[in-house]
Scaffold this motif. Structure first.
Motif, PDB file in Angstrom:
ATOM      1  N   MET A  95     -47.104  18.747  -5.275  1.00 12.88           N
ATOM      2  CA  MET A  95     -46.604  19.909  -5.811  1.00 12.88           C
ATOM      3  C   MET A  95     -46.170  21.054  -5.018  1.00 12.88           C
ATOM      4  SD  MET A  95     -47.573  21.624  -9.474  1.00 12.88           S
ATOM      5  CE  MET A  95     -46.767  23.073 -10.009  1.00 12.88           C
ATOM      6  N   ASN A  96     -45.089  21.528  -5.059  1.00 15.95           N
ATOM      7  CA  ASN A  96     -44.565  22.532  -4.237  1.00 15.95           C
ATOM      8  C   ASN A  96     -45.140  24.177  -4.552  1.00 15.95           C
ATOM      9  OD1 ASN A  96     -43.199  24.187  -2.162  1.00 15.95           O
ATOM     10  ND2 ASN A  96     -41.497  23.498  -2.900  1.00 15.95           N
ATOM     11  N   GLU A  97     -45.854  24.700  -3.522  1.00 16.68           N
ATOM     12  CA  GLU A  97     -46.470  26.026  -3.743  1.00 16.68           C
ATOM     13  C   GLU A  97     -45.709  27.478  -3.310  1.00 16.68           C
ATOM     14  OE1 GLU A  97     -49.327  26.511  -5.308  1.00 16.68           O
ATOM     15  OE2 GLU A  97     -49.431  24.426  -5.768  1.00 16.68           O
ATOM     16  N   GLU A  98     -44.425  26.985  -2.893  1.00 15.94           N
ATOM     17  CA  GLU A  98     -43.646  28.102  -2.112  1.00 15.94           C
ATOM     18  C   GLU A  98     -42.774  28.612  -3.538  1.00 15.94           C
ATOM     19  OE1 GLU A  98     -42.881  29.234   0.922  1.00 15.94           O
ATOM     20  OE2 GLU A  98     -44.280  28.013   1.663  1.00 15.94           O
ATOM     21  N   PRO A  99     -42.665  29.903  -3.462  1.00 18.58           N
ATOM     22  CA  PRO A  99     -41.847  30.703  -4.587  1.00 18.58           C
ATOM     23  C   PRO A  99     -40.449  30.737  -4.276  1.00 18.58           C
ATOM     24  CG  PRO A  99     -42.720  32.223  -2.867  1.00 18.58           C
ATOM     25  CD  PRO A  99     -43.449  30.935  -2.609  1.00 18.58           C
ATOM     26  N   ASN A 115     -35.529  31.527  -1.320  1.00 19.85           N
ATOM     27  CA  ASN A 115     -36.707  30.731  -0.372  1.00 19.85           C
ATOM     28  C   ASN A 115     -36.029  29.371   0.016  1.00 19.85           C
ATOM     29  OD1 ASN A 115     -38.568  29.996   1.401  1.00 19.85           O
ATOM     30  ND2 ASN A 115     -40.412  30.173  -0.648  1.00 19.85           N
ATOM     31  N   ARG A 142     -37.403  27.246   1.542  1.00 21.41           N
ATOM     32  CA  ARG A 142     -38.502  26.133   1.649  1.00 21.41           C
ATOM     33  C   ARG A 142     -38.802  25.507   0.240  1.00 21.41           C
ATOM     34  NH1 ARG A 142     -40.879  30.092   5.088  1.00 21.41           N
ATOM     35  NH2 ARG A 142     -40.675  29.598   7.270  1.00 21.41           N
ATOM     36  N   ASN A 143     -38.178  26.213  -0.858  1.00 18.28           N
ATOM     37  CA  ASN A 143     -38.424  25.982  -2.223  1.00 18.28           C
ATOM     38  C   ASN A 143     -37.027  24.885  -2.253  1.00 18.28           C
ATOM     39  OD1 ASN A 143     -38.058  25.899  -5.201  1.00 18.28           O
ATOM     40  ND2 ASN A 143     -39.844  26.957  -5.032  1.00 18.28           N
TER      41      ASN A 143
END
Length: 155
Positions: A1-5, A20, A22-23
Motif C-alpha cells: 500500500m502506498n502511503e504517499e499523498p 506528488n 511519488r504517488n
C-alpha cells in the motif's frame, strides 16, 4: 500500500500544493493534465474559425431572418451592423470575425460579407418598404419592412 499523498506542499518557496510524483495517481495527473489542456486548446482553435459551409449557411439563414422583419431605419442608413448581427445570431459558425461592408453599386443596398478564414464572399442585398407609406416625413428614420437576398460573390 502506498502511503504517499497525491498532493504535497511545494518546496520552491511558494505556499501551495503540487502533484506528488511519488504517488501513482499524482504521476498520472502530471501526465494527463497537460495532454487534456493541449487537446482543449486545439478544439477551441478549430471552433473559432469559419469554414466555407458555415459561412454560406450563416449568410443564408441571416438573410432569411432579416426578410419580413420590421426595423426602425432610414433609407440612407448603413445596415452593415444589422446584417452582421443577424448572421452572427444565425447559429452557424463561431459568429466572430465577420467583415460586412456596404458596396456603392446598385443604389447602395448591397453588402459584401466575408471572413479572414475563407476566400468566399457573399452579397446580401436589402430592400426597404415603409410600414406607413403615407407618412408626412418620408426621409426620417421610421419603421420599414426589410427584404434580403443572398448570393455568392461580391456585390
Amino acid at each position: 500500500m502506498n502511503e504517499e499523498p497525491v498532493f504535497v506542499r511545494s518546496r520552491w518557496g511558494a505556499n501551495r500544493y503540487v502533484y506528488n510524483h511519488r504517488n501513482p495517481a499524482g504521476l498520472a495527473l502530471i501526465i494527463i493534465a497537460p495532454v487534456v489542456a493541449i487537446i482543449a486548446m486545439i478544439c477551441l482553435h478549430d471552433s473559432s474559425r469559419w469554414s466555407e459551409g458555415e459561412l454560406r449557411t450563416a449568410v443564408r439563414r441571416g438573410s432569411e431572418d432579416l426578410t419580413g422583419s420590421t426595423q426602425y431605419v432610414s433609407p440612407d442608413m448603413d445596415l452593415a451592423t444589422l446584417i452582421r448581427e443577424v448572421i452572427q445570431d444565425s447559429g452557424a459558425g463561431p459568429g466572430l470575425g465577420l467583415d460586412v461592408h456596404r458596396e456603392g453599386k446598385d443604389g447602395g443596398r448591397g453588402y459584401t460579407v466575408s471572413t479572414g478564414d475563407t476566400g468566399k464572399r457573399y452579397c446580401v442585398r436589402v430592400t426597404m418598404t415603409r410600414v406607413d407609406p403615407d407618412s408626412r416625413f418620408p426621409f426620417i428614420r421610421q419603421d420599414h419592412y426589410l427584404t434580403a437576398s443572398a448570393s455568392e460573390g461580391p456585390c
